[in-house]
Design a protein around this motif. Structure first.
Motif: not given
Ligand code: DAH
Length: 340
Positions: A133, A135, A140, A156, A158, A168-171, A196, A211
């Motif tokens: 998580e 990252e 990322n 995103q 951040t 992290r903003t996404h997977t 995220v 996510q």
């Protein structure tokens, strides 16, 4: 006088051993040791004794007194125990009374939905991958074709920890991490569930959310594989009548990219408040993995292709259960949680 003392002692011990209740014992205590008790009376008369007799009689009187006290203590304890046993016997244990209930926990709705998603993809032969998580900017953004000044970074919002480290903003970074760990050229089929983080907070956005990323890489994977997979998936999650629609979109890490809508779960497509009278609900982002992402991950983009998608678990959970405020998912209110 000595004789009198010894007689009192003998009487007292006998009466004590015959006493059947705690009240009896108390009466005997008063009778012998009380202010007007027999022993006390005798000891008062000691003033009349001669100087030689007094210590001797005094000693005997003390011995008798402590004998009586000791016996009183022993008998009191014994009678208390008898009384306790009798009470237990009378009260007993009523085995027909209902027991105190053992409260069982339940699964959180987000866990239920995540597991449902996992079950579906495991059934298609996918495995589950995970990533950190906390990252790096590289995984990322950079490796996903989002260089430092790329405008798409704005979407995103951040949380940066340092210039190079972030939440992290996404997977999607796990796409790259997974391909790096796989022998280049070998197929990849993973889903990535995980938390995220973005600087968002309202009825439909939370600074932390969940996510599930999907990634399939192999020779000759096409856009129709993506369509078939997601179409089947939506019907699995939202019911067999669900229709899907692919809308052209843009993500830096896919080309072409598509946003996937489903027919509205509330009105079935007729149009209502939930779908803003369009009949459709936006559900996830997807596309064919960008050749640059394949290359930085050590794959030859001339040999393999792949598709990817990313969905928000909260959004799917809200639509599935008709929840209109996302924040209730994180409030730990049992009145809400016990409904699942
Ligand atoms: N990572 C994107 C986001 O969080 C969602 C996404 C879009 C994931 C397209 C993908 C994809 O894998 O192909 O906004």
């Amino acid at each position: 006088m000595e004789e009198k003392l010894r007689r009192i002692g003998a009487d007292a011990l006998r009466e004590l051993s015959n006493a059947g209740t705690l009240e009896d014992l108390n009466e005997l205590r008063v009778k012998y040791l009380g202010k007007k008790g027999e022993l006390t009376q005798v000891m008062r008369g000691m003033g009349a004794l001669s100087a030689e007799e007094r210590p001797l009689i005094g000693q005997i009187a003390n011995e008798v007194r402590s004998l009586i006290e000791k016996e009183l203590t022993t008998r009191t304890a014994a009678l208390k125990e008898v009384a306790r046993e009798q009470r237990l016997r009378e009260e007993g244990i009523d085995v027909t009374l209902p027991g105190s209930p053992l409260l069982r926990g339940g699964k959180h709705p987000l866990t239920i939905v995540t597991e449902e998603i996992q079950k579906f993809f495991l059934g298609l032969g996918y495995s589950i991958a995970e990533g950190p998580e906390i990252e790096t900017d590289y995984y990322n953004f950079e490796a996903l074709n989002l260089p430092k000044d790329h405008p798409a970074r704005d979407m995103q919002d951040t949380f940066f920890i340092s210039d190079d480290t972030l939440l992290r903003t996404h997977t999607s970074p796990v796409q790259v991490r997974t391909m790096e760990k796989t022998v280049p050229g070998l197929p990849v089929k993973v889903i990535v569930p995980g938390k995220v983080y973005r600087r968002d907070d309202d009825a439909t956005h939370s600074p932390m959310f969940n996510q599930v990323e999907g990634l399939a890489i192999d020779r000759r994977i096409t856009f129709s594989d993506l369509k078939g997979t997601l179409d089947l998936f939506m019907r699995d999650i939202f019911g067999p009548k669900t229709k899907t629609r692919f809308r052209p979109s843009y993500f830096p890490f896919t080309e072409p990219s598509a946003e996937v809508d489903i027919s509205c779960v509330m009105c079935g497509g007729k149009g209502c408040r939930v779908c803003s009278h369009t009949g459709w609900l936006e559900i996830l982002g997807s596309g064919m993995v960008h050749p640059r992402v394949l290359e930085v991950s050590g794959y030859n983009s001339e040999e393999v292709t792949g598709f990817a998608f990313g969905l928000g678990v909260e959004r799917i959970t809200m639509l599935k259960y008709g929840i209109d405020d996302l924040r209730i998912l994180f409030e730990n209110d049992l009145r809400f949680l016990q409904q699942f």
